[in-house]
Design an enzyme around this catalytic site. Structure first.
Site, mmCIF file in Angstrom:
data_model
loop_
_atom_site.group_PDB
_atom_site.id
_atom_site.type_symbol
_atom_site.label_atom_id
_atom_site.label_comp_id
_atom_site.label_asym_id
_atom_site.label_seq_id
_atom_site.Cartn_x
_atom_site.Cartn_y
_atom_site.Cartn_z
ATOM 1 N N GLY A 90 47.211 31.975 61.893
ATOM 2 C CA GLY A 90 46.733 33.023 62.729
ATOM 3 C C GLY A 90 45.822 34.031 61.766
ATOM 4 O O GLY A 90 44.724 34.208 62.122
ATOM 5 N N ARG A 112 47.639 22.208 55.217
ATOM 6 C CA ARG A 112 48.870 21.190 55.145
ATOM 7 C C ARG A 112 48.495 20.420 56.451
ATOM 8 O O ARG A 112 48.730 19.112 56.432
ATOM 9 C CB ARG A 112 50.140 21.855 55.109
ATOM 10 C CG ARG A 112 51.254 20.950 55.487
ATOM 11 C CD ARG A 112 52.843 21.680 55.596
ATOM 12 N NE ARG A 112 52.899 22.591 56.655
ATOM 13 C CZ ARG A 112 53.841 23.368 57.128
ATOM 14 N NH1 ARG A 112 54.558 23.323 56.162
ATOM 15 N NH2 ARG A 112 53.860 24.258 58.112
ATOM 16 N N THR A 149 51.151 42.120 66.391
ATOM 17 C CA THR A 149 51.218 40.994 65.356
ATOM 18 C C THR A 149 51.760 40.009 65.804
ATOM 19 O O THR A 149 51.978 39.668 67.056
ATOM 20 C CB THR A 149 51.887 41.708 64.128
ATOM 21 O OG1 THR A 149 51.686 40.864 62.895
ATOM 22 C CG2 THR A 149 53.114 42.288 64.422
ATOM 23 N N LEU A 181 54.644 47.677 57.387
ATOM 24 C CA LEU A 181 54.427 48.804 56.746
ATOM 25 C C LEU A 181 53.542 49.719 57.546
ATOM 26 O O LEU A 181 52.929 50.752 57.210
ATOM 27 C CB LEU A 181 53.538 48.254 55.459
ATOM 28 C CG LEU A 181 54.590 47.769 54.412
ATOM 29 C CD1 LEU A 181 53.623 47.042 53.249
ATOM 30 C CD2 LEU A 181 55.183 48.925 53.730
ATOM 31 N N LYS A 217 49.216 38.118 68.974
ATOM 32 C CA LYS A 217 47.822 38.172 68.718
ATOM 33 C C LYS A 217 46.902 37.499 69.437
ATOM 34 O O LYS A 217 45.858 37.900 69.987
ATOM 35 C CB LYS A 217 47.370 38.001 67.394
ATOM 36 C CG LYS A 217 47.807 38.954 66.372
ATOM 37 C CD LYS A 217 47.424 38.770 64.874
ATOM 38 C CE LYS A 217 47.773 39.925 64.006
ATOM 39 N NZ LYS A 217 47.149 39.587 62.660
ATOM 40 N N GLY A 221 44.659 27.482 54.215
ATOM 41 C CA GLY A 221 45.308 27.847 55.439
ATOM 42 C C GLY A 221 44.406 27.710 56.681
ATOM 43 O O GLY A 221 43.323 27.853 56.558
ATOM 44 N N TYR A 273 50.442 40.175 49.726
ATOM 45 C CA TYR A 273 50.686 41.216 48.956
ATOM 46 C C TYR A 273 51.875 41.683 48.395
ATOM 47 O O TYR A 273 52.189 42.721 47.689
ATOM 48 C CB TYR A 273 50.070 42.771 49.771
ATOM 49 C CG TYR A 273 50.867 42.949 51.216
ATOM 50 C CD1 TYR A 273 50.113 42.544 52.146
ATOM 51 C CD2 TYR A 273 52.064 43.401 51.425
ATOM 52 C CE1 TYR A 273 50.891 42.452 53.494
ATOM 53 C CE2 TYR A 273 52.562 43.482 52.400
ATOM 54 C CZ TYR A 273 52.127 43.215 53.478
ATOM 55 O OH TYR A 273 52.686 43.278 54.806
HETATM 56 P P1 NDP Z 1 51.212 31.528 60.270
HETATM 57 O O1 NDP Z 1 52.254 31.249 60.403
HETATM 58 O O2 NDP Z 1 50.077 31.766 61.613
HETATM 59 O O3 NDP Z 1 50.054 30.367 59.228
HETATM 60 C C1 NDP Z 1 50.703 30.025 58.289
HETATM 61 C C2 NDP Z 1 49.933 28.983 57.264
HETATM 62 O O4 NDP Z 1 50.557 28.766 56.066
HETATM 63 C C3 NDP Z 1 49.303 27.866 57.850
HETATM 64 O O5 NDP Z 1 48.188 27.490 57.356
HETATM 65 C C4 NDP Z 1 50.598 26.838 57.491
HETATM 66 O O6 NDP Z 1 50.098 25.467 57.533
HETATM 67 C C5 NDP Z 1 50.641 27.255 56.086
HETATM 68 N N1 NDP Z 1 51.914 26.900 55.665
HETATM 69 C C6 NDP Z 1 53.190 27.426 55.931
HETATM 70 N N2 NDP Z 1 54.260 26.907 55.107
HETATM 71 C C7 NDP Z 1 53.522 26.117 54.237
HETATM 72 C C8 NDP Z 1 54.133 25.090 53.365
HETATM 73 N N3 NDP Z 1 55.397 24.844 53.014
HETATM 74 N N4 NDP Z 1 53.290 24.378 52.578
HETATM 75 C C9 NDP Z 1 51.862 24.311 52.914
HETATM 76 N N5 NDP Z 1 51.461 25.171 53.976
HETATM 77 C C10 NDP Z 1 52.228 25.898 54.677
HETATM 78 O O7 NDP Z 1 50.707 32.875 59.462
HETATM 79 P P2 NDP Z 1 49.524 34.035 59.336
HETATM 80 O O8 NDP Z 1 48.231 33.366 59.266
HETATM 81 O O9 NDP Z 1 49.851 35.090 60.395
HETATM 82 O O10 NDP Z 1 49.830 34.672 57.903
HETATM 83 C C11 NDP Z 1 49.831 33.892 56.869
HETATM 84 C C12 NDP Z 1 49.938 34.787 55.550
HETATM 85 O O11 NDP Z 1 49.259 36.110 55.611
HETATM 86 C C13 NDP Z 1 51.480 35.604 55.566
HETATM 87 O O12 NDP Z 1 51.883 35.599 54.288
HETATM 88 C C14 NDP Z 1 51.176 37.077 55.879
HETATM 89 O O13 NDP Z 1 51.883 37.772 55.197
HETATM 90 C C15 NDP Z 1 49.668 37.190 55.080
HETATM 91 N N6 NDP Z 1 48.843 38.028 55.815
HETATM 92 C C16 NDP Z 1 48.431 39.116 55.381
HETATM 93 C C17 NDP Z 1 47.492 39.938 55.925
HETATM 94 C C18 NDP Z 1 47.134 41.429 55.229
HETATM 95 O O14 NDP Z 1 46.518 42.297 55.998
HETATM 96 N N7 NDP Z 1 47.007 41.322 54.062
HETATM 97 C C19 NDP Z 1 47.348 40.090 57.312
HETATM 98 C C20 NDP Z 1 47.907 38.747 58.291
HETATM 99 C C21 NDP Z 1 48.473 37.821 57.432
HETATM 100 P P3 NDP Z 1 50.377 24.555 58.629
HETATM 101 O O15 NDP Z 1 49.046 24.881 59.765
HETATM 102 O O16 NDP Z 1 49.914 23.114 58.367
HETATM 103 O O17 NDP Z 1 51.439 24.727 59.560
#
Ligand code: NDP
Length: 283
Positions: free
Chosen positions: A133, A155, A66, A20, A70, A130, A222
């Site tokens: 990133g 996790r 992104t 977006l 990053k 979580g 979101y």
């Molecule tokens: P990452 O891929 O870096 O991290 C994913 C996280 O989700 C990790 O903590 C991972 O755990 C966990 N996870 C993934 N699958 C599972 C599962 N099945 N069960 C439990 N935990 C799980 O993603 P980002 O940190 O970049 O983004 C995370 C979310 O935040 C996304 O949905 C993104 O859209 C949103 N976001 C929103 C922003 C905003 O401005 N509003 C900005 C950036 C991101 P593990 O470490 O164990 O793998």
């Protein structure tokens, strides 16, 4: 109208199809009457150095970065802002003498969202779910806002320990160990990708007893507008908001850096309205 004086900005990522950012930045440019255009480039991991060299030669004004760039892009910057360096990730690059300077506006976006909601966490122990990133910037923001300590539920406990374990204010637990958190009235931020469209019915923790401890929450997802996590917080009497304002405000902060100008609250309100219509149309 685009002309020879139009400044160019863009997102670098992979994938970028559903971003977006062009919508937000081009809308801000329109309302703020800035002669600039913003697009998105899909860039393979490992190619950011080459991209930035060419972009600098052409005077491209700025970038957002992104997933998956990053952290990797830091090696190719001429300078880095102190806060971005602490976070260990950048999402904004601005043309500066000799190359690009990196910033992180995700933390500022999250801080502004909390302020808008009136969520005051000073001195409190809070919960972050979580450790991906986005969690880097959110954790930095929680401490900037005065959190006394942060329970980090993830996790993979090992990954969370490696990333955040050296700071003794952090207490790291597995998702299933949430029962070890005592008391109630907690603020909680949900930073996993669980519950992201089209996986609308899932939450990273489903046990209702966890949600009885939460009275304020942000899910940084979101889409959908109300995640399964948010629904659980609300039905246990808490307030919960999604991450759309975080997205908007990180973009506003990047826009200010790109164009070295402030953005009026009127423009922000107009873009927020348009953004909501676009993201939630039909839902
Ligand atoms: P990452 O891929 O870096 O991290 C994913 C996280 O989700 C990790 O903590 C991972 O755990 C966990 N996870 C993934 N699958 C599972 C599962 N099945 N069960 C439990 N935990 C799980 O993603 P980002 O940190 O970049 O983004 C995370 C979310 O935040 C996304 O949905 C993104 O859209 C949103 N976001 C929103 C922003 C905003 O401005 N509003 C900005 C950036 C991101 P593990 O470490 O164990 O793998």
């Amino acid at each position: 109208m685009i002309d020879a004086g139009t400044e160019v900005c863009a997102l670098l990522g992979d994938p970028v199809e559903h971003t977006l950012s062009p919508f937000i930045h081009n809308s801000l440019a329109e309302y703020e009457k800035v002669n600039s255009v913003y697009t998105a480039f899909r860039v393979n991991r490992g190619d950011t150095g080459t991209v930035l060299k060419g972009a600098y030669a052409m005077g491209i004004r700025g970038f957002n970065v992104t997933v998956p760039h990053k952290e990797d892009v830091i090696a190719y910057l001429s300078d880095i802002d102190r806060n971005a360096s602490e976070i260990g990730a950048v999402n904004t690059l601005c043309l500066s003498g000799g190359g690009y300077k990196g910033y992180n506006t995700d933390a500022a976006g999250f801080i502004r969202e909390l302020r808008e909601c009136g969520f005051d966490i000073r001195g409190e122990e809070v919960i972050m779910i979580g450790a991906g990133g986005a969690a880097n910037a959110v954790l930095n923001a929680l401490y900037s806002l005065g959190a006394g300590g942060v329970y980090i539920l993830n996790r993979s406990v090992k990954k969370a320990e490696e990333k955040f374990g050296s700071d003794k204010r952090n207490k790291i637990l597995s998702l299933s160990d949430h029962g070890k958190i005592e008391g109630e009235g907690y603020f909680c931020v949900q930073c996993t990708s669980v519950g992201l469209y089209p996986d609308n019915e899932r939450a990273p923790i489903e046990d209702e007893s966890f949600f009885k401890k939460i009275n304020r929450a942000v899910d940084i997802i979101y889409n959908p507008s109300e995640t399964a996590f948010m629904k659980r917080v609300k039905r246990n009497g808490g307030r919960a908001v999604n991450g759309l304002d975080m997205l908007l405000f990180q973009a506003v902060e990047s826009f200010k850096l790109f164009h070295a100008k402030d953005v009026s609250e009127e423009s922000i309100d107009l873009v927020r309205k348009k953004l909501k219509e676009r993201v939630y149309k039909g839902s």
